[in-house]
Write a protein that holds these residues in place. Structure first.
Motif, PDB file in Angstrom:
ATOM      1  N   GLN A 326      41.340  39.840  32.445  1.00 25.50           N
ATOM      2  CA  GLN A 326      40.647  39.578  31.186  1.00 25.50           C
ATOM      3  C   GLN A 326      39.248  40.187  31.161  1.00 25.50           C
ATOM      4  O   GLN A 326      38.685  40.390  30.083  1.00 25.50           O
ATOM      5  CB  GLN A 326      40.549  38.068  30.938  1.00 25.50           C
ATOM      6  CG  GLN A 326      41.868  37.418  30.543  1.00 25.50           C
ATOM      7  CD  GLN A 326      41.672  36.007  30.054  1.00 25.50           C
ATOM      8  OE1 GLN A 326      41.107  35.164  30.749  1.00 25.50           O
ATOM      9  NE2 GLN A 326      42.108  35.735  28.842  1.00 25.50           N
ATOM     10  N   ASP A 327      38.712  40.496  32.326  1.00 28.07           N
ATOM     11  CA  ASP A 327      37.358  41.055  32.415  1.00 28.07           C
ATOM     12  C   ASP A 327      37.450  42.580  32.298  1.00 28.07           C
ATOM     13  O   ASP A 327      38.131  43.235  33.104  1.00 28.07           O
ATOM     14  CB  ASP A 327      36.717  40.664  33.750  1.00 28.07           C
ATOM     15  CG  ASP A 327      35.216  40.930  33.789  1.00 28.07           C
ATOM     16  OD1 ASP A 327      34.797  42.044  33.409  1.00 28.07           O
ATOM     17  OD2 ASP A 327      34.469  40.028  34.204  1.00 28.07           O
ATOM     18  N   VAL A 328      36.747  43.148  31.331  1.00 29.50           N
ATOM     19  CA  VAL A 328      36.816  44.592  31.114  1.00 29.50           C
ATOM     20  C   VAL A 328      36.330  45.358  32.335  1.00 29.50           C
ATOM     21  O   VAL A 328      36.812  46.462  32.624  1.00 29.50           O
ATOM     22  CB  VAL A 328      36.015  44.993  29.855  1.00 29.50           C
ATOM     23  CG1 VAL A 328      34.526  44.704  30.026  1.00 29.50           C
ATOM     24  CG2 VAL A 328      36.229  46.461  29.525  1.00 29.50           C
ATOM     25  N   ARG A 329      35.405  44.789  33.104  1.00 21.94           N
ATOM     26  CA  ARG A 329      34.922  45.478  34.299  1.00 21.94           C
ATOM     27  C   ARG A 329      36.033  45.621  35.333  1.00 21.94           C
ATOM     28  O   ARG A 329      36.094  46.630  36.054  1.00 21.94           O
ATOM     29  CB  ARG A 329      33.723  44.719  34.879  1.00 21.94           C
ATOM     30  CG  ARG A 329      32.491  44.740  33.987  1.00 21.94           C
ATOM     31  CD  ARG A 329      31.445  43.749  34.453  1.00 21.94           C
ATOM     32  NE  ARG A 329      31.931  42.370  34.343  1.00 21.94           N
ATOM     33  CZ  ARG A 329      31.173  41.298  34.592  1.00 21.94           C
ATOM     34  NH1 ARG A 329      29.901  41.455  34.982  1.00 21.94           N
ATOM     35  NH2 ARG A 329      31.678  40.074  34.462  1.00 21.94           N
ATOM     36  N   VAL A 330      36.912  44.646  35.403  1.00 24.20           N
ATOM     37  CA  VAL A 330      38.050  44.734  36.317  1.00 24.20           C
ATOM     38  C   VAL A 330      39.005  45.833  35.857  1.00 24.20           C
ATOM     39  O   VAL A 330      39.487  46.644  36.659  1.00 24.20           O
ATOM     40  CB  VAL A 330      38.775  43.383  36.408  1.00 24.20           C
ATOM     41  CG1 VAL A 330      40.085  43.521  37.188  1.00 24.20           C
ATOM     42  CG2 VAL A 330      37.875  42.338  37.058  1.00 24.20           C
ATOM     43  N   ARG A 331      39.265  45.885  34.560  1.00 20.97           N
ATOM     44  CA  ARG A 331      40.161  46.910  34.036  1.00 20.97           C
ATOM     45  C   ARG A 331      39.589  48.306  34.264  1.00 20.97           C
ATOM     46  O   ARG A 331      40.310  49.240  34.630  1.00 20.97           O
ATOM     47  CB  ARG A 331      40.435  46.660  32.552  1.00 20.97           C
ATOM     48  CG  ARG A 331      41.038  45.296  32.261  1.00 20.97           C
ATOM     49  CD  ARG A 331      41.651  45.206  30.884  1.00 20.97           C
ATOM     50  NE  ARG A 331      40.690  45.363  29.794  1.00 20.97           N
ATOM     51  CZ  ARG A 331      40.006  44.370  29.238  1.00 20.97           C
ATOM     52  NH1 ARG A 331      40.139  43.128  29.724  1.00 20.97           N
ATOM     53  NH2 ARG A 331      39.183  44.585  28.220  1.00 20.97           N
ATOM     54  N   GLN A 332      38.282  48.437  34.083  1.00 21.39           N
ATOM     55  CA  GLN A 332      37.636  49.720  34.338  1.00 21.39           C
ATOM     56  C   GLN A 332      37.680  50.069  35.817  1.00 21.39           C
ATOM     57  O   GLN A 332      37.870  51.241  36.189  1.00 21.39           O
ATOM     58  CB  GLN A 332      36.188  49.676  33.836  1.00 21.39           C
ATOM     59  CG  GLN A 332      36.072  49.596  32.312  1.00 21.39           C
ATOM     60  CD  GLN A 332      34.656  49.261  31.850  1.00 21.39           C
ATOM     61  OE1 GLN A 332      33.872  48.669  32.596  1.00 21.39           O
ATOM     62  NE2 GLN A 332      34.333  49.628  30.616  1.00 21.39           N
ATOM     63  N   ALA A 333      37.528  49.055  36.665  1.00 19.51           N
ATOM     64  CA  ALA A 333      37.608  49.294  38.107  1.00 19.51           C
ATOM     65  C   ALA A 333      38.987  49.793  38.510  1.00 19.51           C
ATOM     66  O   ALA A 333      39.116  50.724  39.325  1.00 19.51           O
ATOM     67  CB  ALA A 333      37.258  48.007  38.870  1.00 19.51           C
ATOM     68  N   LEU A 334      40.030  49.195  37.958  1.00 16.73           N
ATOM     69  CA  LEU A 334      41.392  49.634  38.284  1.00 16.73           C
ATOM     70  C   LEU A 334      41.596  51.092  37.897  1.00 16.73           C
ATOM     71  O   LEU A 334      42.254  51.859  38.619  1.00 16.73           O
ATOM     72  CB  LEU A 334      42.410  48.748  37.560  1.00 16.73           C
ATOM     73  CG  LEU A 334      42.444  47.263  37.954  1.00 16.73           C
ATOM     74  CD1 LEU A 334      43.528  46.533  37.184  1.00 16.73           C
ATOM     75  CD2 LEU A 334      42.653  47.105  39.458  1.00 16.73           C
ATOM     76  N   SER A 335      41.040  51.496  36.758  1.00 17.65           N
ATOM     77  CA  SER A 335      41.155  52.894  36.338  1.00 17.65           C
ATOM     78  C   SER A 335      40.462  53.823  37.328  1.00 17.65           C
ATOM     79  O   SER A 335      40.981  54.896  37.664  1.00 17.65           O
ATOM     80  CB  SER A 335      40.563  53.065  34.940  1.00 17.65           C
ATOM     81  OG  SER A 335      40.640  54.416  34.516  1.00 17.65           O
ATOM     82  N   LEU A 336      39.284  53.411  37.817  1.00 13.28           N
ATOM     83  CA  LEU A 336      38.537  54.239  38.758  1.00 13.28           C
ATOM     84  C   LEU A 336      39.211  54.329  40.125  1.00 13.28           C
ATOM     85  O   LEU A 336      38.934  55.234  40.905  1.00 13.28           O
ATOM     86  CB  LEU A 336      37.118  53.690  38.918  1.00 13.28           C
ATOM     87  CG  LEU A 336      36.183  53.882  37.719  1.00 13.28           C
ATOM     88  CD1 LEU A 336      34.894  53.100  37.927  1.00 13.28           C
ATOM     89  CD2 LEU A 336      35.889  55.364  37.514  1.00 13.28           C
ATOM     90  N   MET A 337      40.096  53.397  40.437  1.00 13.56           N
ATOM     91  CA  MET A 337      40.809  53.443  41.716  1.00 13.56           C
ATOM     92  C   MET A 337      41.867  54.542  41.753  1.00 13.56           C
ATOM     93  O   MET A 337      42.319  54.927  42.833  1.00 13.56           O
ATOM     94  CB  MET A 337      41.491  52.100  41.978  1.00 13.56           C
ATOM     95  CG  MET A 337      40.549  50.944  42.213  1.00 13.56           C
ATOM     96  SD  MET A 337      41.486  49.389  42.412  1.00 13.56           S
ATOM     97  CE  MET A 337      40.149  48.195  42.351  1.00 13.56           C
ATOM     98  N   LEU A 338      42.265  55.045  40.601  1.00 10.25           N
ATOM     99  CA  LEU A 338      43.429  55.925  40.525  1.00 10.25           C
ATOM    100  C   LEU A 338      43.044  57.401  40.570  1.00 10.25           C
ATOM    101  O   LEU A 338      42.212  57.858  39.788  1.00 10.25           O
ATOM    102  CB  LEU A 338      44.209  55.642  39.245  1.00 10.25           C
ATOM    103  CG  LEU A 338      44.705  54.204  39.095  1.00 10.25           C
ATOM    104  CD1 LEU A 338      45.479  54.029  37.803  1.00 10.25           C
ATOM    105  CD2 LEU A 338      45.558  53.808  40.300  1.00 10.25           C
ATOM    106  N   ASP A 339      43.674  58.114  41.471  1.00 10.68           N
ATOM    107  CA  ASP A 339      43.495  59.567  41.588  1.00 10.68           C
ATOM    108  C   ASP A 339      44.613  60.230  40.792  1.00 10.68           C
ATOM    109  O   ASP A 339      45.702  60.487  41.308  1.00 10.68           O
ATOM    110  CB  ASP A 339      43.541  59.983  43.057  1.00 10.68           C
ATOM    111  CG  ASP A 339      43.152  61.438  43.260  1.00 10.68           C
ATOM    112  OD1 ASP A 339      43.297  62.226  42.299  1.00 10.68           O
ATOM    113  OD2 ASP A 339      42.722  61.786  44.374  1.00 10.68           O
TER     114      ASP A 339
END
Length: 557
Positions: A326-339
């Motif tokens: 639910q936290d947008v920062r978590v969703r953004q973090a998941l995106s940054l994890m992906l190569d």
């Protein structure tokens, strides 16, 4: 705005518009229509006789195809998913087709005229014959649109395609007058892809009648021959087709979801064409069969959907409790994890185009304001810590294992990248028929999904994948995570009503930034490249869309 001509085949069309007007599109061409068959019983008996004759006939000119994905029903309105539309596009037709740039072109509608922002006049093509011998008229279109909400258990309904219509009436046998609830510049793209049925079938005809063949009556180049689920579909060329005649008299479509099985069938000479060729198999196919390869980058987006709506989500857990997604920062973090580039290079063998938004460059709605995100595990960890999850959390990724190219392998790669960034990540992949049913019931926390843009514009995808799920408004039909953002909804709604192209593009850019940068509604991964293999002596008119159509395949000479 520059007026656009929608006339095809025939004399030049007359075009008139002021610079500030919506486009005006007119043309004239007509010959007397043939009478319609009014009796439903007679129609079904005739269809049964046709099917019997089709089954009995043997042809030496049979095109043999092997496809990865099978339609869920022959009913053209049952599912808007690509496998359903692929089969439907052989037997049935809509008011508009698409050209090589995925822009609408006349099909059963010969022309359309935008009278004012909420009023459209549509002229039907004259002399089009259904497979039972009756002739297309305005009542067929009206009855078809009325049927759409009555299709039971649809996993991907066409309701949103007709939701904009306030009233529809027949001015004469070949002319429709449509008013919309609000300005709808892309009305033709919306209603044009709805497959038209003869009105005598009624608005309550069941999907079972289509699967049995008795209701499989269209205007397309092929007549229904028979369907054995999980095995094959047979089609026969329609001799009275109004357009270009197919190059083959019969088509046999085999459904082989296993990639190695399809490739083996082509190499052995058991089939003439296969789709969804794994990139890694291209050299073997060319070396062992002499087949030619055809490749096209499509508008098929592969993405990760996240359950950001519920306080408690079934497959994500953290020591702090609640739903981290639910936290947008978590969703953004998941995106940054992906190569994404690594996934394209290693999992997709270089045949995928990494992305951070809904449509590829060149499509309406693409913007350079949303670049492809670059993997940054350190930045991801910092965002997680800021959101209150310095030690990460546990998540299970779900997805199909036989729907998209290398779908199960993509899930494993995503899971490994999540684990490297500090999450506890597991994968559960399953057959697509099971997966989509469960995803529609919102049983997952994060899952691999796909959406194919077939109109050359981001509007429909933004409305269906990300906009708030609202049956009355016709939005969010593919929003299986129930993400909702009123600001995004307002931007897309304004763009959908903008006849001015510059205004529309600016609004779509704002909506795209809002969805994929500010809110990270979903996590885009890449666009698929579709690869076909054909035996020597055949050519295929491929377009950037996930379809393999027998009418587009011809002998090379």
């Amino acid at each position: 705005m520059r007026p656009t001509c929608a006339a095809a085949r025939g004399p030049p069309c007359a075009i008139s518009a002021r610079a500030t007007d919506p486009p005006v599109i007119t043309t004239c061409r007509r010959s007397p229509p043939r009478p319609k068959e009014p009796d439903m019983t007679a129609r079904l008996l005739l269809t049964t006789a046709i099917l019997a004759a089709t089954t009995a006939a043997a042809s030496a000119e049979t095109l043999r195809m092997a496809l990865k994905a099978e339609h869920p029903s022959v009913d053209p309105h049952f599912s808007r998913t690509s496998p359903g539309q692929n089969t439907a596009s052989h037997i049935f037709e809509g008011l508009a087709g698409i050209d090589e740039t995925l822009q609408p072109v006349p099909l059963l509608a010969e022309a359309w005229e935008n009278i004012d922002p909420t009023t459209w006049r549509i002229r039907l093509r004259d002399g089009v014959t259904f497979h039972d011998g009756s002739t297309l008229d305005a009542q067929d279109v009206i009855a078809t649109f009325e049927r759409i909400p009555n299709v039971a258990n649809s996993p991907a309904s066409f309701e949103s395609n007709v939701a904009a219509i306030a009233t529809i009436e027949a001015e004469d046998d070949l002319t429709l007058l449509i008013t919309t609830h609000e300005p709808t510049p892309d009305l033709i793209e919306q209603i044009g892809s709805v497959y038209i049925l003869p009105s005598e079938l009624g608005t309550e005809i069941s999907s079972r009648d289509f699967d049995a063949g008795t209701a499989a009556i269209g205007t397309g180049p092929w007549r229904y021959g028979g369907w054995t689920p999980n095995e094959r579909l047979t089609l026969t060329a329609f001799d009275d087709y109004w357009g270009d005649a197919p190059a083959f008299s019969d088509v046999l479509i085999r459904f082989i979801p296993n990639d190695a099985g399809r490739v083996a069938a082509l190499i052995a000479g058991d089939v003439d064409v296969i789709d969804a060729v794994p990139a890694g198999d291209v050299p073997a196919i060319e070396g062992r069969s002499g087949a030619q390869m055809v490749a096209e980058t499509t508008g098929r987006l592969i993405y990760l959907a996240l359950d950001s709506d519920r306080e408690d989500s079934p497959f994500v857990s953290a020591p702090q409790g609640g739903n981290p997604l639910q936290d947008v920062r978590v969703r953004q973090a998941l995106s940054l994890m992906l190569d994404r580039q690594m996934i394209s290079d290693r999992i997709m063998n270089g045949t995928a185009t990494p992305t951070g938004q809904l449509v590829p460059e060149g499509f309406v709605g693409w913007t350079d304001q949303v670049p492809v995100p670059q993997a940054d595990a350190d930045a991801a960890r910092a965002l997680l810590a800021e959101a209150g999850y310095p030690d990460g959390f546990s998540i299970t990724l779900h997805g199909p294992n036989n729907r998209y190219q290398n779908d199960a392998q993509i899930l494993q790669a995503v899971s490994q990248l999540f684990a490297r960034a500090g999450l506890t990540s597991t994968v559960e992949a399953m057959p697509s028929n099971i997966f989509f049913d469960r995803a529609s019931q919102q049983e997952f926390s994060a899952f691999l999904g796909g959406f194919g843009t077939t109109t050359g514009s981001a509007i429909r995808g933004l409305q269906q994948v990300i906009a708030t799920n609202d049956a009355d408004a016709g939005t969010g039909g593919f929003n299986r995570t129930r993400f909702s953002d009123p600001e995004f909804d307002a931007l897309v709604a304004q763009a959908a009503q903008a006849f001015d192209e510059a205004e529309r593009d600016a609004l779509l850019a704002q909506a795209t930034v809002r969805a994929f940068t500010d809110q990270q509604a979903i996590i885009p991964l890449h666009f698929e490249q579709q690869i076909w293999a054909l035996r020597e002596g055949l050519t295929y008119d491929a377009r950037p869309i996930e379809r393999t159509l027998a009418q587009d395949i011809r002998p090379a000479d």
